[in-house]
Scaffold this motif. Structure first.
Motif, PDB file in Angstrom:
ATOM      1  N   MET A 130      47.286  49.615  41.219  1.00 43.68           N
ATOM      2  CA  MET A 130      47.269  49.053  42.561  1.00 43.68           C
ATOM      3  C   MET A 130      47.337  47.529  42.510  1.00 43.68           C
ATOM      4  N   ARG A 131      48.275  46.962  43.291  1.00 41.51           N
ATOM      5  CA  ARG A 131      48.450  45.519  43.343  1.00 41.51           C
ATOM      6  C   ARG A 131      48.147  44.929  44.722  1.00 41.51           C
ATOM      7  N   GLU A 132      48.419  45.692  45.768  1.00 37.67           N
ATOM      8  CA  GLU A 132      48.214  45.176  47.131  1.00 37.67           C
ATOM      9  C   GLU A 132      47.457  46.209  47.954  1.00 37.67           C
ATOM     10  N   LEU A 133      46.400  45.756  48.632  1.00 37.72           N
ATOM     11  CA  LEU A 133      45.570  46.645  49.449  1.00 37.72           C
ATOM     12  C   LEU A 133      45.283  45.958  50.777  1.00 37.72           C
ATOM     13  N   TYR A 134      45.614  46.637  51.876  1.00 40.39           N
ATOM     14  CA  TYR A 134      45.464  46.083  53.216  1.00 40.39           C
ATOM     15  C   TYR A 134      44.451  46.927  53.992  1.00 40.39           C
ATOM     16  N   LEU A 135      43.308  46.306  54.336  1.00 38.56           N
ATOM     17  CA  LEU A 135      42.221  47.010  55.037  1.00 38.56           C
ATOM     18  C   LEU A 135      41.813  46.240  56.290  1.00 38.56           C
TER      19      LEU A 135
END
Length: 724
Positions: A130-135
């Motif tokens: 995982m490189r990008e996480l949008y929460l």
């Protein structure tokens, strides 16, 4: 063999595309990677090929996301499901998607906080790719946010978006183990604790929007006397309370981009900007109301600047504020104001030779000086929509050699001159003239031909009827595409010349009549009032109506003594007139308003006995109002006004003031000689005229009335008035 293999592959692809014809998803391939984008889905699409590389389900209506939905996508790298209605989501939903690199579950506010925490922690255990996480915009409790960040430390994230998902302050060194972070978006954290960002040496983009900041925080670490974020290039500080730029250096020496939209900035100076950063090339300062900008405030390194909706008044005082920005390529000044009485527009953009994009929409611009765009040889896009421009001058575009797009939508253009378009540069091929009040006559014929020409692209602002005729009336509301007049029709139209002559003649006659009326206005006014007086006199003398009373007396109860002792003896006993007095003549049990109306209608005239008590009484005011209405309706002198005393200012109503200004009234006096004159004038006003009002004798024609009833005593009652 290779031929059969290729044939099989293409056959499978054709069958797959055929099965997906009715789906709401679009498919594209880039570098042999299948990308799927779906819209308006209420359930997870079941027909997406298992080799999908990217799946985007943003802004759909999906409520549940189960492991079985995404299990088959073993090559999935990018998964977006933001802005849905997710309520239920399996906490191990992505356990089989070991190659997933980008996940966006933002704006699903119905997901519970503990579910989000468990989902993220499971994902961190199963997936190290995982490189990008949008929460962003998720409901995450304060107790869960620290656990989520602790779980994320096991990943090698480069982008983390927690905008509007965090609440309360962050502790020191919160992100210190996430050393690979390059982009971090935070929101709803206050107070801001920058020591939570310790050790993020690779961080180049930071968002601190909606964090209640009053000032730009200092990024210096006091312990080491160095900046906390040496690699920071981009900083978002939108929707805060910042009023001034820092008065000291804040450790942002390498900052290139700053966004401070929706703050409270009041002043910008060159000194303030140099303390912030000398390398700034992009600044978004939109929605900072009433901001004051000093001359040469911005650094020469600025390439793009937005000052949209800042309520700036651009006048001669600030016409050189951009003169040193020779490297600027983009400038937005929309929703500001320009002093139309000065040449500020003609000077404001001098020297911006590298400018490619300029936006001046909704600025109430009526006139554009010829020198406005002088020297803008590299301008590609010009937006002037939402203004009040009614005339285009060919000189506007002499220097716009590179112009490709021109937006003049929503202005006041009724026509576009042919010589203006003829001087447009060859590169200009995109127009937007929608929403203008076009006059569909022969003058617009050439423009219609241009409108139908495939060489130019006319934008329509998302509507199919944005180009309409407003005049002439028979063409109003019709689309320009239905304007079917031809060149031959315009060549043989002699009616237009005739119409011009007729209109010119009518205009001349109207002008002469207007001059004559103005020159002899006093004589005309005198004649009008003389005719009106004679007409009223004749109407009153020829009035054959039979009235029960000579006059209805409207008075206040406090003035009853004067009515009994002075008025009634003279008019009823001596002059044999019959008066209607409410205390004596009104019928009991009848509505007051009905009594008033009946008394006025059955009396030849109405006598108003005005005092301070009368002026302050609502019922007396009603009697006066009804009497005035009768005066206007019958257009005769049916109203007589008597002032018993001087009326105080606080008792003067607008209606009483108007009546006293428009009509001559009688004033009662204590002087015996004045009283004699008063009674003579009152008798002349109440009696029916028998001769011309211009030549009548000052003596009243007194005739005894045998049918008049004998006077009866007036009964009095306690209180101010007998009326409610």
């Amino acid at each position: 063999m290779a031929l059969l293999k290729n044939l099989y592959r293409y056959t499978v692809l054709i069958i797959t595309l055929f099965l997906l014809v009715d789906a709401k998803c679009t498919y594209s391939r880039r570098e042999k990677q299948l990308n799927v984008t779906c819209r308006k889905e209420s359930h997870f699409p079941a027909d997406i090929p298992p080799n999908a590389y990217s799946i985007v389900l943003d802004e759909c209506k999906i409520r549940t996301l189960q492991k079985s939905d995404v299990k088959r996508f073993t090559e999935l790298r990018i998964f977006h499901i933001a802005g849905n209605r997710l309520r239920t989501i399996d906490v191990d939903v992505f356990s089989d998607n070991r190659k997933l690199e980008v996940l966006d579950i933002s704006r699903n506010s119905q997901i519970k906080s503990n579910v989000t925490k468990t989902l993220v922690c499971n994902l961190a255990k199963m997936n190290r790719q995982m490189r990008e996480l949008y929460l962003s915009v998720l409901k995450i409790d304060k107790s869960d946010i620290s656990n989520i960040i602790r779980c994320l430390e096991n990943m090698q994230l480069t982008v983390l978006d927690l905008s509007s998902a965090t609440n309360g302050p962050l502790n020191d060194y919160t992100f210190s183990r996430m050393t690979t972070l390059q982009v971090l978006k935070l929101g709803s954290i206050y107070p801001v604790n920058l020591r939570a960002l310790y050790n993020l040496t690779l961080l180049n983009t930071l968002r601190l929007s909606d964090t209640k900041l009053n000032d730009i925080p200092s990024f210096y670490d006091e312990d080491t006397n160095t900046t906390l974020l040496p690699g920071l290039r981009v900083l978002y500080l939108d929707s805060n309370y910042i009023q001034t730029l820092p008065n000291r250096t804040v450790g942002l020496d390498n900052l290139e981009f700053i966004s401070m939209r929706s703050n409270r900035l009041r002043r910008i100076s060159s000194t303030d900007m140099s303390r912030l950063s000398t390398k700034l090339n992009t600044m978004f300062l939109n929605i900072n109301k009433n901001i004051r900008i000093e001359q040469c405030s911005f650094s020469t390194s600025v390439v793009k600047l937005e000052l949209r909706n800042c309520r700036i008044m651009f006048s001669r005082k600030v016409r050189y504020i951009f003169s040193n920005l020779t490297k600027m390529t983009g400038l937005s000044l929309s929703k500001n104001y320009f002093d139309q009485s000065s040449d500020v527009l003609g000077m404001l953009f001098r020297g911006l030779t590298n400018l490619t994009h300029l936006s001046l929409e909704d600025c109430s611009i009526k006139r554009i000086p010829d020198t406005t765009f002088k020297g803008l040889h590299n301008l590609v896009m010009l937006t002037l929509s939402g203004n009040r421009i009614s005339i285009l001058n060919a000189n506007f575009f002499n220097d716009l050699r590179s112009l490709q797009s021109l937006n003049l939508a929503g202005n006041k253009l009724t026509t576009v001159q042919k010589d203006v378009i003829a001087l447009f540069p060859p590169s200009l091929n995109v127009f937007d003239f929608s929403g203008n009040p076009f006059v569909c006559t022969c003058d617009l014929l050439w423009f219609m031909q241009l409108f139908r020409n495939d060489r130019f692209k006319f934008l329509k602002n998302g509507t199919n009827d944005a180009y309409k005729c407003y005049n002439p009336p028979e063409m109003q509301g019709r689309n320009l595409t239905s304007f079917n007049i031809t060149k031959a029709d315009c060549t043989h139209l002699s009616f237009g010349i005739k119409l011009t002559i007729i209109l010119s003649s009518v205009t001349s006659v109207v002008a002469i009549l207007t001059f004559a009326v103005y020159r002899f206005r006093w004589y005309i006014g005198y004649g009008y009032f003389l005719l009106r007086a004679k007409r009223r006199e004749a109407r009153e003398r020829s009035d054959q109506n039979q009235y029960a009373y000579d006059a209805f007396v409207a008075y206040n109860k406090s003035d009853l003594t004067w009515i009994q002792d002075k008025l009634l003896p003279l008019l009823e006993e001596n002059e044999r007139m019959r008066l209607c007095v409410h205390d004596r003549d009104w019928l009991c049990g009848r509505d007051v308003i009905d009594n008033i109306v009946q008394s006025i209608e059955s009396s030849r005239k109405t006598l108003l006995v005005v005092s301070n008590a009368f002026a302050a009484s609502q019922w007396c005011q009603l009697e006066m109002t009804l009497a005035q209405h009768r005066l206007l309706a019958e257009d005769r002198n049916a109203l007589v006004l008597v002032l018993l005393e001087g009326i105080e200012r606080r008792n003067l109503t607008p209606r009483l003031i108007l009546q006293m200004r428009q009509q001559t009234y009688l004033e009662w006096t204590d002087d015996p000689v004045g009283q004699k004159i008063f009674w003579k004038k009152l008798l002349r006003s109440l009696k029916k005229p028998s001769s011309s009002i211009l030549h009548s004798s000052p003596k009243c024609n007194q005739t005894a009335r045998d049918d008049g009833p004998k006077d009866e005593p007036i009964e009095t009652s306690s209180g101010d008035e007998t009326r409610p």
